[in-house]
Design a protein around this motif. Structure first.
Motif, mmCIF file in Angstrom:
data_model
loop_
_atom_site.group_PDB
_atom_site.id
_atom_site.type_symbol
_atom_site.label_atom_id
_atom_site.label_comp_id
_atom_site.label_asym_id
_atom_site.label_seq_id
_atom_site.Cartn_x
_atom_site.Cartn_y
_atom_site.Cartn_z
ATOM 1 N N MET A 1 0.752 -1.051 -0.035
ATOM 2 C CA MET A 1 -0.105 -0.136 -0.006
ATOM 3 C C MET A 1 0.946 1.368 -0.024
ATOM 4 N N LYS A 2 0.554 2.298 -0.748
ATOM 5 C CA LYS A 2 1.286 3.443 -0.818
ATOM 6 C C LYS A 2 0.692 4.462 -0.096
ATOM 7 N N THR A 3 1.843 5.213 0.642
ATOM 8 C CA THR A 3 1.270 6.244 1.520
ATOM 9 C C THR A 3 1.443 7.499 0.827
ATOM 10 N N ARG A 4 0.577 8.462 1.163
ATOM 11 C CA ARG A 4 0.601 9.757 0.279
ATOM 12 C C ARG A 4 1.257 10.589 1.373
ATOM 13 N N ARG A 5 1.806 11.279 0.586
ATOM 14 C CA ARG A 5 2.822 12.350 1.200
ATOM 15 C C ARG A 5 1.811 13.733 1.643
ATOM 16 N N PRO A 6 1.957 14.321 2.693
ATOM 17 C CA PRO A 6 1.142 15.580 2.530
ATOM 18 C C PRO A 6 1.675 16.564 1.814
ATOM 19 N N PRO A 7 0.941 17.412 1.320
ATOM 20 C CA PRO A 7 1.179 18.560 0.383
ATOM 21 C C PRO A 7 2.328 19.488 1.441
ATOM 22 N N GLN A 8 3.366 20.021 0.691
ATOM 23 C CA GLN A 8 4.353 20.685 1.324
ATOM 24 C C GLN A 8 3.979 22.259 1.293
ATOM 25 N N ASN A 9 4.082 22.900 2.275
ATOM 26 C CA ASN A 9 3.830 24.289 2.179
ATOM 27 C C ASN A 9 4.873 25.299 2.045
ATOM 28 N N GLY A 10 4.661 26.265 1.173
ATOM 29 C CA GLY A 10 6.025 27.272 1.108
ATOM 30 C C GLY A 10 5.802 27.822 -0.103
ATOM 31 N N PHE A 11 6.878 28.630 -0.600
ATOM 32 C CA PHE A 11 7.079 29.221 -1.659
ATOM 33 C C PHE A 11 7.906 28.801 -2.554
ATOM 34 N N THR A 12 7.651 28.948 -3.815
ATOM 35 C CA THR A 12 8.540 28.328 -5.017
ATOM 36 C C THR A 12 9.453 29.510 -5.187
ATOM 37 N N LEU A 13 10.613 29.112 -5.849
ATOM 38 C CA LEU A 13 11.676 29.981 -6.251
ATOM 39 C C LEU A 13 11.193 31.353 -7.092
ATOM 40 N N ILE A 14 10.246 30.670 -7.989
ATOM 41 C CA ILE A 14 9.497 31.634 -9.016
ATOM 42 C C ILE A 14 8.684 32.895 -8.333
ATOM 43 N N GLU A 15 7.895 32.445 -7.246
ATOM 44 C CA GLU A 15 7.038 33.389 -6.307
ATOM 45 C C GLU A 15 8.179 34.332 -5.737
ATOM 46 N N LEU A 16 9.202 33.618 -5.126
ATOM 47 C CA LEU A 16 10.059 34.514 -4.332
ATOM 48 C C LEU A 16 10.862 35.607 -5.264
ATOM 49 N N MET A 17 11.108 35.189 -6.484
ATOM 50 C CA MET A 17 11.762 36.054 -7.529
ATOM 51 C C MET A 17 10.828 37.370 -8.036
ATOM 52 N N VAL A 18 9.513 36.729 -8.084
ATOM 53 C CA VAL A 18 8.417 37.953 -8.219
ATOM 54 C C VAL A 18 8.460 38.884 -7.323
ATOM 55 N N VAL A 19 8.281 38.630 -6.221
ATOM 56 C CA VAL A 19 8.225 39.293 -4.933
ATOM 57 C C VAL A 19 9.589 40.315 -4.948
ATOM 58 N N ILE A 20 10.585 39.803 -4.984
ATOM 59 C CA ILE A 20 11.829 40.685 -4.880
ATOM 60 C C ILE A 20 12.063 41.495 -6.019
ATOM 61 N N VAL A 21 11.511 41.266 -7.260
ATOM 62 C CA VAL A 21 11.521 42.266 -8.273
ATOM 63 C C VAL A 21 10.375 43.190 -8.080
ATOM 64 N N ILE A 22 9.376 42.998 -7.588
ATOM 65 C CA ILE A 22 8.257 44.017 -7.205
ATOM 66 C C ILE A 22 8.673 45.038 -6.063
ATOM 67 N N ILE A 23 9.428 44.450 -5.100
ATOM 68 C CA ILE A 23 10.031 45.286 -4.233
ATOM 69 C C ILE A 23 11.102 46.226 -4.601
ATOM 70 N N GLY A 24 11.986 45.775 -5.568
ATOM 71 C CA GLY A 24 12.846 46.682 -6.319
ATOM 72 C C GLY A 24 12.522 47.700 -7.080
ATOM 73 N N ILE A 25 11.236 47.420 -7.950
ATOM 74 C CA ILE A 25 10.516 48.317 -8.661
ATOM 75 C C ILE A 25 9.816 49.535 -7.587
ATOM 76 N N LEU A 26 9.331 48.942 -6.555
ATOM 77 C CA LEU A 26 8.982 50.001 -5.589
ATOM 78 C C LEU A 26 9.944 50.852 -4.774
ATOM 79 N N THR A 27 11.017 50.257 -4.602
ATOM 80 C CA THR A 27 11.903 51.048 -3.997
ATOM 81 C C THR A 27 12.695 52.005 -4.901
ATOM 82 N N THR A 28 12.853 51.871 -6.236
ATOM 83 C CA THR A 28 13.277 52.611 -7.160
ATOM 84 C C THR A 28 12.298 53.899 -7.407
ATOM 85 N N VAL A 29 11.052 53.462 -7.384
ATOM 86 C CA VAL A 29 9.954 54.566 -7.633
ATOM 87 C C VAL A 29 9.946 55.357 -6.318
ATOM 88 N N VAL A 30 10.257 55.067 -5.133
ATOM 89 C CA VAL A 30 10.322 55.957 -3.960
ATOM 90 C C VAL A 30 11.469 56.827 -4.000
#
Length: 144
Positions: A1-30
């Motif tokens: 019988m196979k055991t199911r792994r519970p889904p892992q919570n967290g952010f992907t690398l792509i999501e983190l990169m998008v957030v960092i780019v948005i923060i950079g753009i906002l900092t530049t504007v300010v």
């Protein structure tokens, strides 16, 4: 019988990169929008300091019947100069509690008689220089 792994919570690398780019753009504007205000604030402070020095010099003149000489300088507003003619008319405690420095950390300049009036009080501005070729950013009582 196979055991199911519970889904892992967290952010992907792509999501983190998008957030960092948005923060950079906002900092530049300010930063682009705030830096000119810092320069304007320094100029406004210099004009206010010069106006306060003018008021103190006018009070000094009312008591002493003359403005301090260029050699006595603005220090005459804090303590009675040694060569003061009417020491008894000097205001107890002086005319200023302290001499301010300009927003760029330099002392305010004083000349009496002035080139532009009975006295000149000025800041050398951000470049810290005065005189021919360096007067473009000077702030004085002649341009309040």
């Amino acid at each position: 019988m196979k055991t199911r792994r519970p889904p892992q919570n967290g952010f992907t690398l792509i999501e983190l990169m998008v957030v960092i780019v948005i923060i950079g753009i906002l900092t530049t504007v300010v930063v682009i929008n705030v830096l000119p205000d810092v320069d304007r604030a320094a100029q406004t402070r210099a004009r206010a300091d010069i106006a306060a020095l003018e008021t103190a010099l006018t009070s000094y003149r009312a008591d002493q019947m003359a403005f301090p000489s260029s050699t006595q300088g603005l220090a005459a507003l804090q303590a009675a100069p040694a060569d003061l003619a009417s020491r008894d008319r000097y205001r107890p405690g002086g005319y200023l509690s302290r001499l301010p420095d300009d927003p760029w950390g330099k002392p305010y300049q004083y000349a009496a008689p002035g080139r532009k009036g009975p006295f000149d009080v000025w800041s050398m501005g951000p470049d810290g220089r005065t005189g021919p070729g360096a007067e473009d950013d000077d702030i004085g009582n002649w341009n309040l």
